[in-house]
Each structure stands twice: as C-alpha cells, then as structure tokens.
Design a protein around this motif. Structure first.
Motif, PDB file in Angstrom:
ATOM      1  N   LEU A  43       0.838  -1.199   0.000  1.00 10.37           N
ATOM      2  CA  LEU A  43       0.000   0.000   0.000  1.00 10.37           C
ATOM      3  C   LEU A  43       0.878   1.256   0.000  1.00 10.37           C
ATOM      4  O   LEU A  43       0.655   2.187  -0.775  1.00 10.37           O
ATOM      5  CB  LEU A  43      -0.924  -0.006   1.219  1.00 10.37           C
ATOM      6  N   ILE A  44       1.895   1.264   0.853  1.00  8.30           N
ATOM      7  CA  ILE A  44       2.776   2.435   0.946  1.00  8.30           C
ATOM      8  C   ILE A  44       3.555   2.642  -0.357  1.00  8.30           C
ATOM      9  O   ILE A  44       3.599   3.755  -0.902  1.00  8.30           O
ATOM     10  CB  ILE A  44       3.741   2.272   2.136  1.00  8.30           C
ATOM     11  N   ALA A  45       4.169   1.589  -0.877  1.00  8.28           N
ATOM     12  CA  ALA A  45       4.974   1.714  -2.094  1.00  8.28           C
ATOM     13  C   ALA A  45       4.111   2.118  -3.284  1.00  8.28           C
ATOM     14  O   ALA A  45       4.499   2.982  -4.094  1.00  8.28           O
ATOM     15  CB  ALA A  45       5.699   0.402  -2.378  1.00  8.28           C
ATOM     16  N   ASN A  46       2.929   1.511  -3.422  1.00  9.29           N
ATOM     17  CA  ASN A  46       2.065   1.831  -4.560  1.00  9.29           C
ATOM     18  C   ASN A  46       1.532   3.255  -4.467  1.00  9.29           C
ATOM     19  O   ASN A  46       1.358   3.932  -5.491  1.00  9.29           O
ATOM     20  CB  ASN A  46       0.914   0.828  -4.642  1.00  9.29           C
ATOM     21  N   ALA A  47       1.259   3.727  -3.250  1.00 15.37           N
ATOM     22  CA  ALA A  47       0.786   5.098  -3.078  1.00 15.37           C
ATOM     23  C   ALA A  47       1.855   6.099  -3.511  1.00 15.37           C
ATOM     24  O   ALA A  47       1.566   7.079  -4.222  1.00 15.37           O
ATOM     25  CB  ALA A  47       0.400   5.337  -1.620  1.00 15.37           C
ATOM     26  N   ILE A  48       3.085   5.865  -3.107  1.00 11.56           N
ATOM     27  CA  ILE A  48       4.174   6.779  -3.465  1.00 11.56           C
ATOM     28  C   ILE A  48       4.390   6.793  -4.977  1.00 11.56           C
ATOM     29  O   ILE A  48       4.557   7.859  -5.589  1.00 11.56           O
ATOM     30  CB  ILE A  48       5.459   6.390  -2.709  1.00 11.56           C
ATOM     31  N   ALA A  49       4.365   5.614  -5.597  1.00  9.94           N
ATOM     32  CA  ALA A  49       4.554   5.548  -7.055  1.00  9.94           C
ATOM     33  C   ALA A  49       3.443   6.284  -7.789  1.00  9.94           C
ATOM     34  O   ALA A  49       3.700   7.031  -8.754  1.00  9.94           O
ATOM     35  CB  ALA A  49       4.607   4.091  -7.500  1.00  9.94           C
ATOM     36  N   LEU A  50       2.198   6.097  -7.360  1.00  8.91           N
ATOM     37  CA  LEU A  50       1.081   6.764  -8.030  1.00  8.91           C
ATOM     38  C   LEU A  50       1.170   8.288  -7.888  1.00  8.91           C
ATOM     39  O   LEU A  50       0.854   9.026  -8.829  1.00  8.91           O
ATOM     40  CB  LEU A  50      -0.242   6.260  -7.460  1.00  8.91           C
ATOM     41  N   VAL A 106      -1.661  15.561  -8.467  1.00  8.52           N
ATOM     42  CA  VAL A 106      -2.237  15.076  -7.212  1.00  8.52           C
ATOM     43  C   VAL A 106      -1.243  15.286  -6.075  1.00  8.52           C
ATOM     44  O   VAL A 106      -1.616  15.703  -4.975  1.00  8.52           O
ATOM     45  CB  VAL A 106      -2.649  13.593  -7.324  1.00  8.52           C
ATOM     46  N   ALA A 107       0.034  15.014  -6.342  1.00  6.67           N
ATOM     47  CA  ALA A 107       1.061  15.232  -5.322  1.00  6.67           C
ATOM     48  C   ALA A 107       1.104  16.699  -4.903  1.00  6.67           C
ATOM     49  O   ALA A 107       1.241  17.017  -3.714  1.00  6.67           O
ATOM     50  CB  ALA A 107       2.428  14.787  -5.849  1.00  6.67           C
ATOM     51  N   GLN A 108       0.961  17.610  -5.874  1.00 12.63           N
ATOM     52  CA  GLN A 108       0.958  19.046  -5.558  1.00 12.63           C
ATOM     53  C   GLN A 108      -0.287  19.415  -4.752  1.00 12.63           C
ATOM     54  O   GLN A 108      -0.208  20.168  -3.768  1.00 12.63           O
ATOM     55  CB  GLN A 108       0.993  19.862  -6.846  1.00 12.63           C
ATOM     56  N   GLY A 109      -1.437  18.869  -5.154  1.00 11.53           N
ATOM     57  CA  GLY A 109      -2.669  19.131  -4.416  1.00 11.53           C
ATOM     58  C   GLY A 109      -2.599  18.601  -2.994  1.00 11.53           C
ATOM     59  O   GLY A 109      -3.106  19.229  -2.056  1.00 11.53           O
ATOM     60  N   LEU A 110      -1.932  17.476  -2.813  1.00  7.92           N
ATOM     61  CA  LEU A 110      -1.760  16.911  -1.470  1.00  7.92           C
ATOM     62  C   LEU A 110      -0.861  17.818  -0.637  1.00  7.92           C
ATOM     63  O   LEU A 110      -1.159  18.104   0.535  1.00  7.92           O
ATOM     64  CB  LEU A 110      -1.157  15.507  -1.582  1.00  7.92           C
ATOM     65  N   ALA A 111       0.234  18.274  -1.230  1.00  4.47           N
ATOM     66  CA  ALA A 111       1.163  19.156  -0.517  1.00  4.47           C
ATOM     67  C   ALA A 111       0.502  20.476  -0.145  1.00  4.47           C
ATOM     68  O   ALA A 111       0.789  21.052   0.916  1.00  4.47           O
ATOM     69  CB  ALA A 111       2.401  19.408  -1.371  1.00  4.47           C
ATOM     70  N   ASP A 112      -0.411  20.957  -1.005  1.00  3.02           N
ATOM     71  CA  ASP A 112      -1.079  22.240  -0.759  1.00  3.02           C
ATOM     72  C   ASP A 112      -2.296  22.105   0.157  1.00  3.02           C
ATOM     73  O   ASP A 112      -2.919  23.125   0.500  1.00  3.02           O
ATOM     74  CB  ASP A 112      -1.527  22.862  -2.088  1.00  3.02           C
ATOM     75  N   GLY A 113      -2.639  20.881   0.510  1.00  2.00           N
ATOM     76  CA  GLY A 113      -3.800  20.674   1.364  1.00  2.00           C
ATOM     77  C   GLY A 113      -5.125  20.720   0.622  1.00  2.00           C
ATOM     78  O   GLY A 113      -6.194  20.719   1.236  1.00  2.00           O
ATOM     79  N   VAL A 166      -6.016  18.353  -1.739  1.00  2.00           N
ATOM     80  CA  VAL A 166      -6.420  16.947  -1.834  1.00  2.00           C
ATOM     81  C   VAL A 166      -6.196  16.308  -0.476  1.00  2.00           C
ATOM     82  O   VAL A 166      -5.124  16.462   0.123  1.00  2.00           O
ATOM     83  CB  VAL A 166      -5.609  16.209  -2.918  1.00  2.00           C
ATOM     84  N   SER A 167      -7.180  15.583   0.021  1.00  2.00           N
ATOM     85  CA  SER A 167      -7.041  14.978   1.343  1.00  2.00           C
ATOM     86  C   SER A 167      -6.244  13.685   1.274  1.00  2.00           C
ATOM     87  O   SER A 167      -6.316  12.933   0.287  1.00  2.00           O
ATOM     88  CB  SER A 167      -8.418  14.698   1.964  1.00  2.00           C
ATOM     89  N   VAL A 168      -5.490  13.422   2.319  1.00  2.00           N
ATOM     90  CA  VAL A 168      -4.705  12.190   2.400  1.00  2.00           C
ATOM     91  C   VAL A 168      -5.620  10.977   2.355  1.00  2.00           C
ATOM     92  O   VAL A 168      -5.329   9.983   1.679  1.00  2.00           O
ATOM     93  CB  VAL A 168      -3.850  12.177   3.689  1.00  2.00           C
ATOM     94  N   ASP A 169      -6.736  11.024   3.068  1.00  2.00           N
ATOM     95  CA  ASP A 169      -7.643   9.875   3.107  1.00  2.00           C
ATOM     96  C   ASP A 169      -8.232   9.567   1.737  1.00  2.00           C
ATOM     97  O   ASP A 169      -8.402   8.390   1.377  1.00  2.00           O
ATOM     98  CB  ASP A 169      -8.768  10.118   4.118  1.00  2.00           C
ATOM     99  N   ALA A 170      -8.532  10.625   0.957  1.00  2.00           N
ATOM    100  CA  ALA A 170      -9.059  10.405  -0.389  1.00  2.00           C
ATOM    101  C   ALA A 170      -8.012   9.732  -1.271  1.00  2.00           C
ATOM    102  O   ALA A 170      -8.329   8.843  -2.071  1.00  2.00           O
ATOM    103  CB  ALA A 170      -9.503  11.729  -1.011  1.00  2.00           C
ATOM    104  N   VAL A 171      -6.751  10.160  -1.135  1.00  2.00           N
ATOM    105  CA  VAL A 171      -5.669   9.534  -1.902  1.00  2.00           C
ATOM    106  C   VAL A 171      -5.528   8.070  -1.522  1.00  2.00           C
ATOM    107  O   VAL A 171      -5.415   7.183  -2.393  1.00  2.00           O
ATOM    108  CB  VAL A 171      -4.339  10.284  -1.673  1.00  2.00           C
ATOM    109  N   ILE A 172      -5.549   7.768  -0.234  1.00  2.00           N
ATOM    110  CA  ILE A 172      -5.386   6.383   0.216  1.00  2.00           C
ATOM    111  C   ILE A 172      -6.510   5.505  -0.324  1.00  2.00           C
ATOM    112  O   ILE A 172      -6.274   4.395  -0.815  1.00  2.00           O
ATOM    113  CB  ILE A 172      -5.329   6.323   1.750  1.00  2.00           C
ATOM    114  N   ARG A 181      -1.388   6.918   6.059  1.00  2.00           N
ATOM    115  CA  ARG A 181      -1.747   8.331   6.247  1.00  2.00           C
ATOM    116  C   ARG A 181      -0.557   9.136   6.765  1.00  2.00           C
ATOM    117  O   ARG A 181      -0.257  10.228   6.269  1.00  2.00           O
ATOM    118  CB  ARG A 181      -2.927   8.426   7.226  1.00  2.00           C
ATOM    119  N   ILE A 182       0.140   8.577   7.741  1.00  2.00           N
ATOM    120  CA  ILE A 182       1.270   9.312   8.313  1.00  2.00           C
ATOM    121  C   ILE A 182       2.431   9.372   7.321  1.00  2.00           C
ATOM    122  O   ILE A 182       3.107  10.398   7.204  1.00  2.00           O
ATOM    123  CB  ILE A 182       1.702   8.677   9.650  1.00  2.00           C
TER     124      ILE A 182
END
Length: 356
Positions: free
Chosen positions: A201-208, A215-222, A224-230, A314-315
């Motif tokens: 789960l962790i490795a696939n999330a980072i690759a995606l 999406v990575a930029q939206g996550l960094a900017d707050g 996109v929610s972490v839970d939605a990405v997971i 999430r963490i």
C-alpha cells in the motif's frame, strides 16, 4: 482431473462472495493442527480456539487503539525521511515500505528491538506459497519459511514486554491451554499479514503520486485529502489482488454454481476496476464520488488490520508530501511475479533538490 478453480471478477459477485460465510479462507500451507482447523471450518464448525483470539485482536485493532501508535510511526518515518532527504532519494521498499510495518507490528507484539531485514525473504517465500498456481516446491519452501519465522518469533515472544496485544494473546492461550507452537504461529501470521500488504500500500501510493504530480501538488497544498488519496490507491492499486476461498456447502454466487469443497478466487483488483461500479476505472482520481472499494474485503471478511494500515499510510503520505512534489522514480516498474498481491520488488525515487 481436478477442475480449475473458479475466478470471480465482477464487483457484485466478489462483494457477495466476501459477505458469504459459507466461503471460508483458503489456507494452502496448513498442515497438522492448523489443517485440522481448516477442515473444521470447511465442515461448518467454528474453531473454538481461533474465534476468541480473533475477537480480542479485533478489539486491539480498533481506530482508537491503533491511534496510540501515531507517535511511534511518526518518529520512524521522520528518521527514514531525514536520511533519505540527505541522500536525495531512497529505495522505497527496502528503506521504508518493508521495515516500517514490520517495526510497527513488532512494537504491538512487544518484541525486543531487532534487525527485521532477515524476515523479508522469508515473507516473500510465504507469499509465493499462497499464490495462485503455487507448486508443491513453492508450498514446501513457504512452510519452511513459516516455521523459520515462528521459531524467530517464538523465542522473542517469550521475552516480549507487556502490551495490550501480547496480553490478549497470552490470555486466550492460557484460558484454552494452547501450546506455545500455536501461539508462535499466531504471532507469525500477525507479523506477516500485518506488514506484507501495508508494505505494498505504501509503495504503490508513493509511485502513483509521483506518476500524477498534479495530485502530489494538491496533497502538498492541502487541496487533496490524504484519506481520499489512500482510498483511491486502495481501489486502483490495492495491495491484495485476490483472495482464495473454499465452499463449505453448495451455493450460488451470481450466475455461478459452486459445489461444496470447491476453491474460488475472489479477484479484488478486477472488482475494483469494474466499469459497472466505477466510471473510467483505470484513472487515478482521488476526487471520485463513488466509493465502496473491496481492497480490505467486506462484511464477514473485512481485514482486521485495515485501521492500522490506513494509519501508517496516512502518516507516511502526510510526512512525505513536501518531498513527493517534483520527485521522480525509476522509469520501469519492478513488479513481483506473484498473482495475488500487487507487490513491487523495488521503487527507487529521487527528490527534487529545490523542493527538498
């Protein structure tokens, strides 16, 4: 000639099968006492020795319980991320995705600090033994690996510090007079199951996220929610591609008639990309509104460790999100050949120096 196992791929069929208690977990490595438990389940009998443990573990893995691990997980990730940032990148599987979940499970089990790297080839052998199409040599090697982990963990459980999970295991074992070898087997399965899929789960999330920089930029900017990405990672690249089940009686799932004793594979990955359930199913879209993915199972077979896996993922994403903006990775995917897990052998990434 034995008929090939039935493979279910449609969302509705897989969901219904997951919720049908007449289909029990397939355990191709079971021998001896463990095999007796499987035979009892197939005969429709509940193992009086496994159910109390299952209930106690379910209590220990509730959200409010696993939340107490947050500080441990955060400290571990900050240390790993700090070392990786100093180097400009990391090999995600060996440096983060594998060691973190193992360390978390070891902490839950009160095990003394140890080098867990030696467990990786043993876990991978166990995975191959459970896989679709595993050969008898695969299963033999897997049982050997399982026994090796049980010996490793058995000696450490005897020295384990008191934790709520260890106390629960010991209470069930003492109440039912369960021998140490079975307790060690329980510890083995907890350590393996609680870390193998979280790794993926962790490795696939980072690759995606690296493959989808917006999406990575939206996550960094707050934004996109972490839970939605997971949740979207679990749907699109969930760690478990499929699970095996054995029918305890004749039954019907969708258009399929299943006879007692038949082996059935429930392909979660295919169900989670069923266009009848999810629009444009091959697109990574954390903003999609239709949920209900089956990555953690459903109903009677919902994954016990789902809350813990979510907490760790999430963490990880919360702590790494500034570093994942502008990060790059190896151009080709290095997937394991196992069919039932969506597992990477490696994932080399480099951070953007300006971002880092």
């Amino acid at each position: 000639m034995t008929a090939p196992p039935l493979v279910l791929t449609r969302y509705r069929d897989v969901r219904d099968a997951l919720n049908d208690a007449r289909l029990v977990i397939h355990k191709p490595l079971a021998v001896g006492d463990a095999a007796t438990h499987v035979e009892q389940a197939i005969a429709g009998e509940r193992s009086h020795r496994v159910r109390p443990l299952w209930q106690r573990l379910a209590q220990q893995l509730q959200p409010e319980k696993v939340a107490t691990l947050s500080a441990f997980v955060e400290a571990s990730i900050d240390r790993i991320a700090g070392e990786a940032q100093a180097c400009g990148g990391m090999e995600v599987v060996s440096q983060l995705a594998f060691p973190l979940p193992v360390a978390v499970m070891a902490d839950l089990l009160g095990l003394p600090d140890s080098d867990h790297g030696q467990l990786r080839p043993l876990f991978e052998a166990i995975t191959r033994g459970h896989d679709i199409g595993s050969t008898e040599p695969d299963r033999h090697h897997a049982r050997f690996a399982q026994a090796a982990v049980a010996r490793w963990i058995g000696t450490r459980l005897a020295q384990a510090r008191a934790t709520p999970m260890v106390d629960a295991i010991r209470a069930v074992a003492e109440a039912d007079g369960i021998e140490p070898s079975l307790v060690a087997y329980w510890g083995t399965m907890l350590l393996y199951a609680g870390s193998a899929t979280t790794r993926d789960l962790i490795a696939n999330a980072i690759a995606l996220l690296i493959d989808h920089p917006e999406v990575a930029q939206g996550l960094a900017d707050g934004i996109v929610s972490v839970d939605a990405v997971i949740d979207e990672v679990l749907r699109l690249e969930g760690p478990v591609r499929g699970v095996g089940r054995v029918a305890t009686t004749d039954l019907v799932i969708g258009d399929h008639r299943i006879a007692s004793g038949d082996l059935v594979y429930l392909m979660l990955a295919d169900a989670n990309r069923d266009p009848d359930r999810f629009a444009d199913p091959d697109r990574f879209d954390p903003a999609r509104t239709v949920g209900g993915h089956l990555a953690f199972g459903s109903g009677v077979t919902h994954c016990l460790g789902a809350h813990l896996a979510r907490l760790e993922a999430r963490i990880v994403l919360d702590r790494l999100r500034p570093l994942l903006v502008g990060a790059t990775r190896a151009p080709s995917d290095d997937w394991s050949p196992v069919r039932l897990l969506r597992q990477r052998n490696s994932l080399a990434i480099c951070f953007d120096v300006a971002q880092a």
